[in-house]
Write a protein that holds these residues in place. Structure first.
Motif, short mmCIF file in Angstrom:
data_model
loop_
_atom_site.label_atom_id
_atom_site.label_comp_id
_atom_site.label_asym_id
_atom_site.label_seq_id
_atom_site.Cartn_x
_atom_site.Cartn_y
_atom_site.Cartn_z
N ASP A 76 57.46 6.59 97.22
CA ASP A 76 56.80 6.48 95.99
C ASP A 76 57.55 7.21 95.03
O ASP A 76 57.60 8.22 95.05
CB ASP A 76 55.34 7.09 96.22
CG ASP A 76 54.40 6.73 95.26
OD1 ASP A 76 54.89 5.71 94.18
OD2 ASP A 76 53.58 7.57 94.82
N SER A 84 49.99 10.65 95.46
CA SER A 84 50.22 9.36 96.26
C SER A 84 50.69 9.98 97.79
O SER A 84 50.34 8.90 98.47
CB SER A 84 51.34 8.68 95.63
OG SER A 84 52.61 9.62 95.77
N GLU A 112 47.36 4.28 93.22
CA GLU A 112 47.91 4.58 94.78
C GLU A 112 47.89 3.49 95.67
O GLU A 112 48.65 3.18 96.59
CB GLU A 112 47.19 5.87 95.21
CG GLU A 112 47.51 7.07 94.54
CD GLU A 112 46.71 8.15 95.20
OE1 GLU A 112 46.44 8.23 96.45
OE2 GLU A 112 46.47 9.34 94.60
N ARG A 114 48.56 0.13 97.00
CA ARG A 114 49.72 -0.70 97.22
C ARG A 114 49.82 -1.80 98.25
O ARG A 114 49.48 -1.91 99.16
CB ARG A 114 50.99 0.33 97.56
CG ARG A 114 51.32 1.42 96.66
CD ARG A 114 52.09 2.20 97.09
NE ARG A 114 53.28 1.58 97.36
CZ ARG A 114 54.75 2.23 97.59
NH1 ARG A 114 54.51 3.77 97.53
NH2 ARG A 114 55.82 1.95 98.08
#
Length: 318
Positions: A76, A84, A112, A114
């Motif tokens: 990340d 995250s 956050e 994804r």
């Protein structure tokens, strides 16, 4: 493929996954938007937090892999999501092939979620459906995954501390969709509601750790302990000081043997009597994460447990 509830397979057991998702942060810092209700969070006192946090997650991944746990390590590099690394809050996986995606309370945590992580899971595991509990909800309405809920996959029980991170309607929907029974309690630390259930307790295959002293209602305390004992587990009570040092924030995993992943700080906080009981059931696997713990979470918070069945040929480490 169907596994018995407590027989290890390439997917682990119903309660102890054999694989995890870890998000390695590049710009980690304690989140200013969560400090108001997270009594476990501490200021960084200046200095670099990004570099040490990156190193801690790297070492955690290596330790888990060395003990036979499959690790999906995801980078990340974004600068707008300081939490995250705590990916267990936005998704959970389930042995029936369900992946659940959750809404977050703090505005800077909502990014956050994804798509690439969901794609990874669908590529390497049997995913039969994806349930997005955040679709259509008012911003700020939250059910923060396996932080807000500690799930007993075996008895289909969701243990929950009431907080603003746990919307009652979303909890009801989760339990209805996944066929779980909620056990809801009130817990406080120095008068502040415990923000996430997974800092209060952990439920493994044969043993459960819980800080019952933080529960404010005796009836709720009895009901929670009865639910755990009724599922056949030995219940270990953690003192308040151990909870404050993240001893409840641990996760049982299935590697080369059954493991309990926790931080070195948490392991040091276990009273000798507690340690002896836990080690009758599982091997302790302590790892150092002091920088991550500044943000109010510890090892369990970083682990997105994968309870899904692997696809054929996808059992290699990633």
């Amino acid at each position: 493929m169907t596994a018995t509830l407590d027989t290890p397979t390439s997917a682990g057991t119903a309660q102890a996954p054999a694989a995890v998702v870890l998000v390695r942060p590049h710009h980690f810092r304690p989140n200013p938007e969560t400090v108001a209700d997270n009594s476990f969070q501490r200021p960084s006192r200046g200095g670099d937090t990004a570099g040490p946090a990156h190193a801690e997650v790297t070492a955690l991944a290596a330790t888990l892999e060395a003990h036979g746990v499959r690790v999906h390590l995801v980078e990340d590099t974004g600068r707008t999501t300081p939490d995250s690394v705590f990916c267990n809050n936005w998704f959970s996986t389930h042995p029936d092939g369900t992946v659940v995606v959750y809404p977050m309370h703090a505005e800077n945590r909502r990014g956050e979620r994804r798509a690439d992580v969901l794609e990874l899971l669908a590529r390497d595991y049997v995913v039969t459906r994806t349930l997005d509990l955040g679709a259509g909800v008012t911003p700020g309405t939250a059910l923060e995954g396996t932080g807000a809920m500690v799930l007993d996959h075996r008895s289909r029980t969701a243990f929950v501390c009431r907080s603003r991170r746990t919307d009652p309607a979303l909890l009801q929907r989760f339990c209805r969709e996944l066929e779980f029974e909620p056990v809801v309690v009130d817990a406080e630390d120095d008068g502040v509601p415990v923000y996430h259930t997974n800092v209060l307790m952990s439920v493994g295959t044969d043993v459960a750790l819980v800080g019952t002293g933080l529960l404010t209602d005796a009836g709720q305390r009895r009901r929670l302990v009865a639910a755990l004992e009724g599922s056949g587990r030995e219940v270990v009570d953690l003192p308040r000081d151990a909870i404050r040092n993240f001893a409840g924030n641990c996760l049982e995993l299935e590697g080369s043997q059954r493991l309990l992943a926790l931080s070195e700080r948490a392991e040091r906080a276990l009273p000798d009597g507690v340690r002896a009981v836990v080690e009758n059931h599982v091997r302790l696997l302590p790892v150092p994460v002091p920088t991550l713990e500044l943000a109010g979470g510890s090892v369990r918070c970083t682990l997105g447990g994968v309870h899904l069945v692997p696809r054929n040929g996808s059992d290699r480490q990633r």
